[in-house]
Structure formats: structure tokens, C-alpha cells
Enzyme design. Sequence first.
Site, PDB file in Angstrom:
ATOM      1  N   ASP A  92       0.863  -1.174   0.000  1.00  0.00           N
ATOM      2  CA  ASP A  92       0.000   0.000   0.000  1.00  0.00           C
ATOM      3  C   ASP A  92       0.907   1.234   0.000  1.00  0.00           C
ATOM      4  O   ASP A  92       2.097   1.134   0.343  1.00  0.00           O
ATOM      5  CB  ASP A  92      -0.885  -0.035   1.244  1.00  0.00           C
ATOM      6  CG  ASP A  92      -1.648   1.240   1.458  1.00  0.00           C
ATOM      7  OD1 ASP A  92      -2.372   1.663   0.539  1.00  0.00           O
ATOM      8  OD2 ASP A  92      -1.512   1.821   2.554  1.00  0.00           O
ATOM      9  N   ASP A 117      -1.575  -0.787   5.999  1.00  0.00           N
ATOM     10  CA  ASP A 117      -1.775  -0.198   7.327  1.00  0.00           C
ATOM     11  C   ASP A 117      -3.234  -0.115   7.755  1.00  0.00           C
ATOM     12  O   ASP A 117      -3.523   0.517   8.766  1.00  0.00           O
ATOM     13  CB  ASP A 117      -1.185   1.219   7.349  1.00  0.00           C
ATOM     14  CG  ASP A 117      -2.037   2.211   6.554  1.00  0.00           C
ATOM     15  OD1 ASP A 117      -2.490   3.211   7.140  1.00  0.00           O
ATOM     16  OD2 ASP A 117      -2.256   1.977   5.351  1.00  0.00           O
ATOM     17  N   ASP A 129      -0.205   5.155   0.931  1.00  0.00           N
ATOM     18  CA  ASP A 129      -0.472   6.108   2.012  1.00  0.00           C
ATOM     19  C   ASP A 129      -0.611   5.387   3.343  1.00  0.00           C
ATOM     20  O   ASP A 129      -1.429   4.480   3.489  1.00  0.00           O
ATOM     21  CB  ASP A 129      -1.760   6.887   1.722  1.00  0.00           C
ATOM     22  CG  ASP A 129      -1.654   7.735   0.471  1.00  0.00           C
ATOM     23  OD1 ASP A 129      -0.618   8.384   0.301  1.00  0.00           O
ATOM     24  OD2 ASP A 129      -2.610   7.740  -0.334  1.00  0.00           O
TER      25      ASP A 129
END
Length: 218
Positions: free
Chosen positions: A9, A167, A11
Amino acid sequence: MKRTTLIFDMDGTLLDSLDGLLASTNAALTACGYPTRTYEEVRAFVGNGIGKLIERALPEDADQTAYEKCLAAFQEDYKTAMMEGTRPYPGILQLLQTLKAEGYSVAVVSNKIEHAVKELSDHFFGDLMPVAIGERDGVARKPAPDSVYAALAKLGRETETAVYIGDSEVDLQTARNSGLPCLSVDWGNRSAEQLRQFGATSISHTAEELLEAIHSLP
């Protein structure tokens, strides 16, 4: 088969980009006559793409016209605000350098619009990140597996060799939908406690711990 393909991922995982997202969200809300949002509110809103970010940031009674106006204002502002305060998390560049030296195949898959993903990836990572895929027409965004499969195809790697790293709950679901194990990190937009509630079984607190988790993969 050893997991030597890593789909990241962007961001909250590789890049701390919340300052720019906050700035453009609030610039758009102000332009449309709505109250601004706090850092923590925007942090909770991210993960499902810019469209969903604006939908969540708007008041509940905002109509489709307001949504479209606010989304357009965000997209225009983000062209310049994208780099505002954006930086790799501590240890990320060293992590990617190590992975390249060790022969891992890596890609980034994001729900951010594709031109921004490619620009940010090129600017911060260069040839350390050979494949960067974002949201684009005709491809379902995460947690659908489509963009993950597109990244694997570009890398020329099979699902059985891959792991997803992210995240948030969106990343955990993306991994499940793609048939991949997931390594979670808690330095981004969700805490370790939240990640455990979403079903995370591997949570790294630093880039060094993440490298250890990668090395421990079968």
C-alpha cells in the site's frame, strides 16, 4: 514456494502523506462552503480512495451536486498540495534498498488516483519501486483484488509468491480478496489495536520489524 513478491500500500504504509490530503480536503470543503475537518478525522476517512474521502468529509445532508463540486475542488488543489509534508516513513528507503539488493520483486498498489501514485512513487522511490498502480477507470479499487492482480502481471509473478503489506482494514480485506497473506504496519492511519480488531495477525511497529517479518515468510 517462498514469498518473494511484495505488494505495498502507499499512504500510511510507505508514505506519510496525510498533510497534503488534509490540506486539499479542507481547501475543497472551504471552497464549497462547508466546515473543515481535523487531522484525526481525515486520518480516519482515508483508505478507500479520494471519492470516498470527500464523501466522508462532507456533511450528511450534502447532495450529489455538492459532492461533485467538492471532489473537483479537491482534485485541482491536490495537484500542488500532493507533496505538502509528504515523506517516506522512517526506515522505508533503507527497507526498499535492502529488498532490491536481496532480489525481492516489489510494487505499490493504492486507491489514490493513478497519476498521483506514479508521480509520488517516481519522486520518492525511483527505480526502487518498478511498478506503481493507482485508481483508474475500468479497474475496481481496493479491496477488490483487480489492481493487485495487475501489479503481479506487470511483475511477471504468481499469486503464490506474493504477500500484501498495508496499514488499514482495507489492506487486510484486499489481501484476503487477492488470496494473499497480509503483513500489517501500525505507523500509518490505524493503530495496532484497530488492526487486531480487523483481524491482523502480523503487525510491525518499525521498518526494521517489517523486514524481519518479510524474512520470516515461508
